[in-house]
Structures are given as C-alpha cells and as structure tokens.
Design a protein around this motif. Sequence first.
Motif, PDB file in Angstrom:
ATOM      1  N   PHE A 166       1.517  12.517   1.270  1.00 45.29           N
ATOM      2  CA  PHE A 166       0.885  12.091   2.521  1.00 45.29           C
ATOM      3  C   PHE A 166       0.131  13.249   3.153  1.00 45.29           C
ATOM      4  O   PHE A 166      -1.043  13.131   3.507  1.00 45.29           O
ATOM      5  CB  PHE A 166       1.940  11.552   3.490  1.00 45.29           C
ATOM      6  N   GLY A 226       5.818   1.871  -5.123  1.00 45.71           N
ATOM      7  CA  GLY A 226       6.590   2.777  -4.292  1.00 45.71           C
ATOM      8  C   GLY A 226       6.885   4.105  -4.950  1.00 45.71           C
ATOM      9  O   GLY A 226       7.498   4.991  -4.341  1.00 45.71           O
ATOM     10  N   PHE A 232       1.796   4.680   3.120  1.00 47.42           N
ATOM     11  CA  PHE A 232       2.474   4.150   1.938  1.00 47.42           C
ATOM     12  C   PHE A 232       2.205   2.663   1.705  1.00 47.42           C
ATOM     13  O   PHE A 232       2.438   2.168   0.606  1.00 47.42           O
ATOM     14  CB  PHE A 232       3.986   4.408   2.026  1.00 47.42           C
ATOM     15  N   ARG A 233       1.735   1.951   2.731  1.00 47.26           N
ATOM     16  CA  ARG A 233       1.413   0.538   2.494  1.00 47.26           C
ATOM     17  C   ARG A 233      -0.087   0.244   2.531  1.00 47.26           C
ATOM     18  O   ARG A 233      -0.489  -0.906   2.362  1.00 47.26           O
ATOM     19  CB  ARG A 233       2.157  -0.348   3.486  1.00 47.26           C
ATOM     20  N   GLU A 286       2.571   8.147   8.220  1.00 47.02           N
ATOM     21  CA  GLU A 286       3.033   8.188   6.834  1.00 47.02           C
ATOM     22  C   GLU A 286       3.489   6.813   6.364  1.00 47.02           C
ATOM     23  O   GLU A 286       3.242   6.418   5.220  1.00 47.02           O
ATOM     24  CB  GLU A 286       4.165   9.196   6.683  1.00 47.02           C
ATOM     25  N   THR A 287       4.135   6.061   7.257  1.00 45.52           N
ATOM     26  CA  THR A 287       4.558   4.707   6.864  1.00 45.52           C
ATOM     27  C   THR A 287       3.348   3.815   6.605  1.00 45.52           C
ATOM     28  O   THR A 287       3.365   2.976   5.697  1.00 45.52           O
ATOM     29  CB  THR A 287       5.448   4.052   7.941  1.00 45.52           C
ATOM     30  N   ARG A 333       6.055   7.400  -3.180  1.00 49.21           N
ATOM     31  CA  ARG A 333       6.930   7.977  -2.166  1.00 49.21           C
ATOM     32  C   ARG A 333       7.687   9.200  -2.695  1.00 49.21           C
ATOM     33  O   ARG A 333       8.144  10.032  -1.919  1.00 49.21           O
ATOM     34  CB  ARG A 333       7.940   6.929  -1.678  1.00 49.21           C
ATOM     35  N   ASN A 334       7.840   9.271  -4.000  1.00 48.37           N
ATOM     36  CA  ASN A 334       8.594  10.373  -4.597  1.00 48.37           C
ATOM     37  C   ASN A 334       7.747  11.610  -4.874  1.00 48.37           C
ATOM     38  O   ASN A 334       8.273  12.631  -5.328  1.00 48.37           O
ATOM     39  CB  ASN A 334       9.232   9.896  -5.910  1.00 48.37           C
ATOM     40  N   GLU A 339      10.037  -0.445   8.094  1.00 52.57           N
ATOM     41  CA  GLU A 339       9.034   0.377   8.776  1.00 52.57           C
ATOM     42  C   GLU A 339       8.148  -0.456   9.694  1.00 52.57           C
ATOM     43  O   GLU A 339       7.748  -0.008  10.773  1.00 52.57           O
ATOM     44  CB  GLU A 339       8.190   1.117   7.738  1.00 52.57           C
ATOM     45  N   SER A 369      12.311   0.997  -7.932  1.00 59.74           N
ATOM     46  CA  SER A 369      11.436   1.620  -6.950  1.00 59.74           C
ATOM     47  C   SER A 369      10.688   0.567  -6.143  1.00 59.74           C
ATOM     48  O   SER A 369      10.563   0.682  -4.918  1.00 59.74           O
ATOM     49  CB  SER A 369      10.435   2.549  -7.652  1.00 59.74           C
ATOM     50  N   HIS A 406      10.949  -0.018  -2.232  1.00 57.60           N
ATOM     51  CA  HIS A 406       9.702   0.098  -1.484  1.00 57.60           C
ATOM     52  C   HIS A 406       9.506  -1.097  -0.568  1.00 57.60           C
ATOM     53  O   HIS A 406       9.130  -0.942   0.604  1.00 57.60           O
ATOM     54  CB  HIS A 406       8.547   0.211  -2.482  1.00 57.60           C
TER      55      HIS A 406
END
Length: 320
Positions: A204, A195, A229-230, A225-226, A198-199, A38, A27, A31
């Motif tokens: 989000f 990461g 995630f970071r 959303e990108t 993300r699942n 991204e 993962s 990620h």
Amino acid sequence: MKKIFKWILVGVPILLIMGITFIVGGSYLEHRELLTQEKEDYPAPGTIVEINDNGDKLHVYSEGEGKKTLIFMSGFGTSSPVYDFKALYKKLSNDYRIVVVERAGYGWSDITSSCRDIDTVLEETRTALELSGESPPYVLFPHSVAGLEAIYWANLYPKEVKAIIGLDPLTPDYYEKTKEDPPLSRVITLLARTGLMRNQPNVFRDNFPAMEKGHLTEEEAKIAETIFFRRVQTKNMWEEASYLSDNSQTVSEFKKPDSPFHVFISSENEEKYWSECLISFAEETEGEHFVLDAGHYIHLDKPELIAEKSRDLIEKATKN
C-alpha cells in the motif's frame, strides 16, 4: 521403480495443485471476510447516491461552504480519490466548496456493470452531483485520464463549466499521437482479487502516492489502505482502459471548449508530446500553463503552489 516414478510424475503435480488451491482459496475467503468487516468499520465519509435503475451507487465527498464549487476528478486506477486529492483540496476548502466524485469502481463507489463509454461516465458524474445536492457552474480539477471527461463536459454543457484546471491531464491530442494505454496486469489483478496482495510488505505504501509522499495521518492511512485492497484494478478500471481509444476519439470530434483550459504540467514526464499537447491545448482555449518540477501525481508534489495559483484562476473564471 517404474511405479514410484509414475507416482511422482502424477502425484507431485496433483499435490502441488492442491496446495496452491488451498493457499489461494484460504486467502480469498479471509479476504472476503476482511472486506465485509472493513466496510462496516469505515463507512463512506460523504454521500452515497443511487445513479441508475440498476441500483448502482456512487460516493460523493464534499466539504467547505464557499459559493464557488470545485469538482475533483481522479486519474486512472487511483484507488481512493478522496485521500488522493486531500493534500490539495484541504488548502482550498476554507474558501470554496470542494467535491470529489468517485467513479464506478473507485473508492467507496460500487463496482458496476455499466458501460465505461464517456457518455455514460459523464452522465453518472453529473447525476451523482445533482442527487448529492451540488449544482453548477463548476470549476473542474481533472487529473490524468479525467481530462477527457472534463473536456467533453465543457463541450456538451458549457454553462456548467466555468473553467478546467488540469492536473497533468490527458488530452485527446496526446492520445491520438501516442495510443498509450494504461498499464494493467492480470497477475496484479489476481493478487488483489484473492487477497494475496495483503501479504506483500509495504504494498500500500509503495503504490498509493498520497501515502508514499507522507500526506496521510495514521488514521487516514489505515482507512485508505482498506480501500486500496478492494479497489486495485477493478472491473470498471479494466473497462475504462478498453474504452480509452473510443472515448478519446469521441472527445476529439469536438472543437476546443469555450471554457479556459488551464494546466499544471509535470516536468518528469519523459514523453515529448505530453507537454507539447497540453501547452497547445491551453493556449487554444486562452488558458494558462505551468510546468512544475513534479511527478505525474503533481497535486501531491506541489499542493501549496497549485492551490495558490488555482485561486487566481478560479477568481478570473468566476468574476462575472
């Protein structure tokens, strides 16, 4: 039988650890690949400026050609300030210059190793504005914890701040009474770094208020959303939380700023001291206060009303 039992006691935990390592490691690698892609697909929409000798970079987003400049300062843990404030600043950018400064560890800005004491944070904000071509005086729009930085700014550099229009902002008076720290979780941080987050279905949508409240287009949601995630519970956010007590104490050592401190206050905050401290702070600076039927992300619940009332406050503060 004893050998089989011994193998089970030793082997099963080893296999379990290997399985977890495989899942988490896979993962994490995926990620990291997604983050790289991204970043290439969705570059910063504003200006990236280098703010110190370490090469750390902050993102400054601006739009509008008005002669009066409004600075939007995000609350704690807001992964994408540019999209968080959009519902409000879009209603003001036709008449004013609007600027969103993303602090270290937020949005498109770098995650840095710089200290999160309030002097460093403020100087990074001011440096980023200067290098991106913005110039004071400003009207500050701080949300939540950014209230401390805005108050400190008005005290240290009074000529740069015409007024503060707080969006359910934090004041040192409140923090000194409650010592309430931001909620952080090592588990959530681990899920974000590896990461695995993300699942999680709808993670989000359920945790980014501007998305939850329907203020983003499909394309904006994809980009935000990108960023989410970071930029969940970054290192800089953890350090901000650890410095909150010291920063509040630093700000509290000054008198109330000469600039008017206006506030929009959430009626949904159950802490009794919250509205009391904000109203008192506003009155002591000859500012106005408005209690709205809204949540803590007040600018997302009542953007039209806040924009309308803010226009009057801005004009009063900048008429001279």
